[in-house]
Design an enzyme around this catalytic site. Structure first.
Site, short mmCIF file in Angstrom:
data_model
loop_
_atom_site.label_atom_id
_atom_site.label_comp_id
_atom_site.label_asym_id
_atom_site.label_seq_id
_atom_site.Cartn_x
_atom_site.Cartn_y
_atom_site.Cartn_z
N HIS A 62 -18.05 101.45 -32.62
CA HIS A 62 -17.84 100.71 -31.37
C HIS A 62 -18.41 101.43 -30.15
O HIS A 62 -18.61 100.82 -29.11
CB HIS A 62 -16.34 100.45 -31.16
CG HIS A 62 -15.72 99.72 -32.31
ND1 HIS A 62 -16.05 98.43 -32.63
CD2 HIS A 62 -14.83 100.13 -33.24
CE1 HIS A 62 -15.38 98.06 -33.71
NE2 HIS A 62 -14.63 99.08 -34.10
N THR A 120 -2.60 84.27 -12.67
CA THR A 120 -3.19 84.02 -13.99
C THR A 120 -3.67 85.28 -14.69
O THR A 120 -3.97 85.24 -15.89
CB THR A 120 -4.43 83.11 -13.85
OG1 THR A 120 -5.36 83.77 -12.98
CG2 THR A 120 -4.06 81.75 -13.29
N GLY A 121 -3.82 86.35 -13.96
CA GLY A 121 -4.44 87.58 -14.49
C GLY A 121 -5.95 87.53 -14.42
O GLY A 121 -6.62 88.53 -14.69
N CYS A 177 -1.74 89.19 -11.54
CA CYS A 177 -1.77 88.17 -10.49
C CYS A 177 -1.20 86.91 -11.13
O CYS A 177 -0.55 86.99 -12.18
CB CYS A 177 -3.17 87.99 -9.89
SG CYS A 177 -4.44 87.35 -10.99
N ASP A 202 -0.79 91.15 -6.99
CA ASP A 202 -0.75 90.39 -5.73
C ASP A 202 0.66 89.81 -5.58
O ASP A 202 1.57 90.08 -6.38
CB ASP A 202 -1.87 89.34 -5.68
CG ASP A 202 -1.61 88.13 -6.57
OD1 ASP A 202 -0.63 88.12 -7.34
OD2 ASP A 202 -2.41 87.16 -6.50
N HIS A 203 0.83 88.98 -4.53
CA HIS A 203 2.16 88.42 -4.22
C HIS A 203 2.69 87.55 -5.36
O HIS A 203 3.89 87.51 -5.61
CB HIS A 203 2.09 87.60 -2.94
CG HIS A 203 1.03 86.53 -2.99
ND1 HIS A 203 -0.32 86.81 -2.86
CD2 HIS A 203 1.12 85.19 -3.19
CE1 HIS A 203 -1.00 85.70 -2.97
NE2 HIS A 203 -0.16 84.69 -3.18
N HIS A 258 -11.42 98.40 -30.26
CA HIS A 258 -12.87 98.15 -30.30
C HIS A 258 -13.57 98.30 -28.96
O HIS A 258 -14.73 98.69 -28.91
CB HIS A 258 -13.13 96.72 -30.81
CG HIS A 258 -12.80 96.55 -32.26
ND1 HIS A 258 -13.13 95.41 -32.97
CD2 HIS A 258 -12.18 97.37 -33.15
CE1 HIS A 258 -12.71 95.54 -34.22
NE2 HIS A 258 -12.12 96.72 -34.35
N ARG A 265 -21.62 100.19 -28.41
CA ARG A 265 -21.45 98.93 -27.68
C ARG A 265 -20.72 99.15 -26.36
O ARG A 265 -21.06 98.53 -25.34
CB ARG A 265 -20.70 97.92 -28.54
CG ARG A 265 -21.49 97.55 -29.78
CD ARG A 265 -20.62 96.99 -30.86
NE ARG A 265 -21.38 96.80 -32.10
CZ ARG A 265 -20.83 96.65 -33.29
NH1 ARG A 265 -19.50 96.66 -33.42
NH2 ARG A 265 -21.57 96.49 -34.34
C1 RB5 Z 1 -2.67 83.33 -5.92
O1 RB5 Z 1 -2.17 82.08 -5.52
C2 RB5 Z 1 -3.49 83.18 -7.19
O2 RB5 Z 1 -4.69 82.56 -6.91
C3 RB5 Z 1 -3.71 84.53 -7.84
O3 RB5 Z 1 -2.49 85.13 -8.09
C4 RB5 Z 1 -4.44 84.56 -9.16
O4 RB5 Z 1 -3.89 83.65 -10.06
C5 RB5 Z 1 -5.90 84.48 -9.11
O5 RB5 Z 1 -6.62 84.57 -10.12
#
Ligand code: RB5
Length: 154
Positions: free
Chosen positions: A141, A75-76, A73, A16-17, A106, A144
């Site tokens: 593995h 936080t991922g 993104c 994303d951005h 795994h 699972r």
């Molecule tokens: C965008 O502001 C933010 O919410 C996104 O990049 C991400 O962290 C979401 O999980």
């Protein structure tokens, strides 16, 4: 990575951005190292909803058009939750190499998610290297992993 299948060796990449600049740097790094990449966007810093990108990369992996996927993104987290909705996709969010390696050995993860606001770019490159290089161990593995694949959305 398996080079004997259709889509083999192809790595889908998307963000994303919040992770656009991060993605562009990782692209340069992987292209320099000889990887085949398919970029699913985004293509600028303009705001875009991360589920769209997570879905696009995950569908390409699910359909075999890409062998693996890399998604980013802020936080991922959000983009990995979206990717994990797609059949046969096992996405992991990683901020250190140990989990990246074990998730391959795994869990046979096929999508790696990293938070661009969490992980420094050099650490991210290390995590990606290890994740791309590590094979799935199979054996005990497999049952699972099949159990995960058999879970249906309710
Ligand atoms: C965008 O502001 C933010 O919410 C996104 O990049 C991400 O962290 C979401 O999980």
């Amino acid at each position: 990575m398996d080079v004997n299948k259709e889509g083999a060796g192809m790595v889908g990449i998307g963000s994303d951005h919040a992770a656009f600049d991060f993605k562009e740097e990782i692209k340069i790094y992987l292209l320099d190292r000889g990887f085949d990449l398919k970029d699913f966007g985004c293509h600028s810093r303009e705001r875009i909803d991360y589920p769209l990108i997570g879905e696009a990369v995950a569908r390409a992996v699910s359909m075999g058009r890409c062998e693996r996927g890399l998604i980013f993104c802020g936080t991922g987290v959000g983009i990995s939750i979206a990717a994990n909705k797609i059949k046969n996709v096992r996405a992991v969010v990683c901020s250190e190499p140990y989990s990246a390696k074990l998730s391959r050995l795994h869990n046979n993860t096929n999508v790696l998610s990293i938070g661009a606001r969490v992980v420094g770019i050099e650490l991210a490159k290390m995590i990606i290297d290890i994740w791309l290089e590590t094979p799935y161990e199979g054996g005990r593995h497999q049952k699972r992993v099949e159990m995960i694949n058999a879970l249906k959305a309710e």
